[in-house]
Design an enzyme around this catalytic site. Structure first.
Site, PDB file in Angstrom:
ATOM      1  CE  LYS A 127     -43.638 -41.615  14.878  1.00 25.38           C
ATOM      2  NZ  LYS A 127     -45.320 -42.254  14.836  1.00 25.38           N
ATOM      3  CG  ASN A 129     -32.714 -44.671  17.854  1.00 27.81           C
ATOM      4  OD1 ASN A 129     -32.509 -45.765  18.841  1.00 27.81           O
ATOM      5  ND2 ASN A 129     -32.088 -44.096  17.199  1.00 27.81           N
ATOM      6  CB  ALA A 130     -39.077 -42.743  20.933  1.00 27.93           C
ATOM      7  CG  HIS A 325     -25.576 -52.651  13.620  1.00 24.06           C
ATOM      8  ND1 HIS A 325     -24.363 -53.225  15.268  1.00 24.06           N
ATOM      9  CD2 HIS A 325     -26.833 -52.439  14.475  1.00 24.06           C
ATOM     10  CE1 HIS A 325     -25.326 -53.379  15.959  1.00 24.06           C
ATOM     11  NE2 HIS A 325     -26.793 -52.981  15.388  1.00 24.06           N
ATOM     12  CG  HIS A 347     -28.726 -55.865  10.383  1.00 23.69           C
ATOM     13  ND1 HIS A 347     -30.094 -56.869  11.063  1.00 23.69           N
ATOM     14  CD2 HIS A 347     -28.468 -54.959  11.980  1.00 23.69           C
ATOM     15  CE1 HIS A 347     -30.138 -55.848  12.424  1.00 23.69           C
ATOM     16  NE2 HIS A 347     -28.988 -55.333  12.488  1.00 23.69           N
TER      17      HIS A 347
END
Length: 511
Positions: A127, A129-130, A325, A347
């Site tokens: 979601k 990425n969308a 990452h 991260h």
């Protein structure tokens, strides 16, 4: 991996980390007022005019929502008749694209753009990425935030130049933007370089990292790649060619002068069916549907970079570093690969669950670019973020924004990141300046630039390498960090020699 699950080693490392936290609290109780007094004595310099580098930010989301919205509205008024997309063999103008969505410039708002991460994106990377698609339309993503499209990335270049202009205006903020190379075809590098040189997308405040999405399985299923070796060749062969003969790719040669390293990106929480070991197939034999594991990607990126760096050094060119990452989610062994192969990672959240690895990252001072606001929307709520704990223990951490388009509201996302962290975790002025100094040390800016920003002796260890007139970090803090690290390294040396602390582990580790 054997050390990480060894009971006595885990206990030893956990206790050392607890000791480091307690020692820092003692340092604050004794020296906080002295640190503040030292900062007050420095003429001109304060947190606002020390150099800060956004050590982890993606170019395609380096602007905030309001900025992108204004740019789209301007483009609709300025270039309504420009053909921006091919559909069914015929060109579509920008106006026709929006008319097909029943939208006008007046209708557009931040709400209709809908690119901010929200509670629905938590633990839903798909979601998230969308959210890169303006108004949920992938065609608008292609038109406005891609370098390779029908208009050759014209709009994307313009908006990045506006972001660069804002950075130059602020003077003290810098960024390391990530651009993608996918490895699907051999000409990707030339197209990217042509985009950068055509629109002169350069700034003294910006350096580039190239991110390689771990999407071999997608390209393989679409018959774009027959094996993993092809992907590696598409990524690295042009770099070897331009290093041997800069005239073979003149625009790429220019671009590489501003590229400082490589990043490896994708959703780390995807399940992996393999562990990379001596039985793993070589890249030319990796023809199966499954994606190679994280460690496989990282190793072959590192191996190719190492050979390339030797060649570049011989040819008198600057070299690249690996800054993937790592540890945002997924299994612990990602962090093991990161520790063995990377200069810095982005991260590092999962280190909080692995005291042995966290202690190793501390001893080796591996840089960790942390993005608490990004993590808060995707993987870990803000109050549980380990950044203040890492900072107190002395790990090499910096603050970064990751994706201002999805997570930030202001024109200065990096300052927004600092201000929220400072208020939530009650950081002192010295803590903020230490994070900023770390960000410069971790960054890929040149030795000459860092000497100007941090002082000519910045490479020396301890207070010798600190110039408070440029960093605004008191010598007391730098001396404390250096002495503590030296003590821990001495302790480890002593423990290994006498075996007082650690029970020997079998040396028969799986390669």
């Amino acid at each position: 991996m054997a050390l990480i699950i060894n009971g006595p080693v885990k206990s030893f490392c956990y206790r050392r980390l607890q000791y480091l936290s307690s020692k820092f609290q003692m340092h604050i109780l004794l020296n906080e007022m002295k640190e503040l007094a030292a900062q007050k004595k420095v003429p001109h310099r304060d947190f606002y005019n020390i150099r800060k580098v956004d050590t982890h930010i993606h170019a395609s989301s380096c602007m905030n929502q309001k900025h992108l919205l204004r740019f789209i509205k301007r483009a609709m008024k300025k270039y309504p008749g420009e053909i921006v997309h091919m559909e069914g063999g015929r060109g579509q103008t920008l106006m026709e694209v929006f008319e097909s969505m029943n939208l006008t410039a007046y209708d557009l708002s931040v709400d209709t753009l809908d690119m901010h991460a929200d509670r629905n994106t938590f633990h839903r990377f798909d979601k998230f990425n969308a959210k890169y698609n303006p108004i949920g339309e992938s065609i608008l993503r292609e038109i406005f935030i891609k370098t390779d499209n029908h208009i050759h990335g014209k709009y994307f270049a313009h908006i990045i130049k506006e972001v660069m202009s804002d950075l130059e205006e602020s003077k003290y903020q810098n960024a390391e933007l990530r651009l993608s190379i996918y490895g699907r075809s051999r000409d990707e590098w030339d197209k990217l370089a042509q985009w950068a040189t055509t629109y002169s997308v350069y700034s003294d405040n910006v350096r580039w990292l190239v991110q390689i999405p771990r999407l071999y399985d997608v390209y393989h299923s679409k018959k774009q790649l027959a094996n993993f070796q092809q992907m590696l060749e598409n990524i690295f062969l042009p770099l070897f060619e331009v290093t041997v003969n800069p005239h073979s790719h003149p625009e790429l040669h220019l671009l590489l002068q501003h590229v400082v390293g490589f990043d490896s990106v994708d959703d780390e929480s995807k399940p992996e069916h393999h562990v990379f070991n001596l039985d793993s197939p070589l890249p030319e034999n990796w023809t199966e549907e499954d994606n190679p594991p994280y460690s496989y990607y990282l190793y072959y990126t590192y191996a190719n970079m190492t050979v390339l760096n030797h060649l570049r050094r011989r040819r008198g060119f600057h070299t690249f570093v690996l800054r993937p990452h790592c540890g945002e989610a997924g299994p612990i062994h990602h962090l093991v690969s990161g520790f063995m192969l990377s200069a810095n990672i982005s991260h590092g959240l999962m280190l909080r669950k692995a005291p042995v690895l966290q202690y190793l990252y501390y001893l080796a001072q591996v840089g960790i670019a942390m993005s608490p606001l990004s993590n808060n929307s995707l993987f870990l709520s803000y109050h549980r973020n380990p950044l203040p704990e890492y900072l107190s223990r002395g790990l090499m951490v910096s603050l970064s924004t990751d994706d201002p388009l999805q997570f930030h509201f202001t024109k200065e996302p990096l300052m927004e990141e600092y201000s929220i962290a400072t208020q939530v975790w009650k950081l002192s002025s010295c803590d903020m300046c230490e994070l900023a100094r770390n960000s410069v040390l971790m960054s890929g800016f040149s030795h000459k630039v860092k000497s100007y920003w941090l002082g000519p002796s910045y490479t020396h260890e301890g207070p010798e390498g600190n110039d408070i007139r440029r960093t605004n970090v008191p010598d007391i803090r730098v001396a404390f960090r250096h002495e503590t690290l030296c003590e821990e390294l001495q302790l480890i040396t002593h423990a290994v020699q006498t075996q007082d602390y650690i029970t020997p582990v079998s040396t028969k580790l799986t390669p």
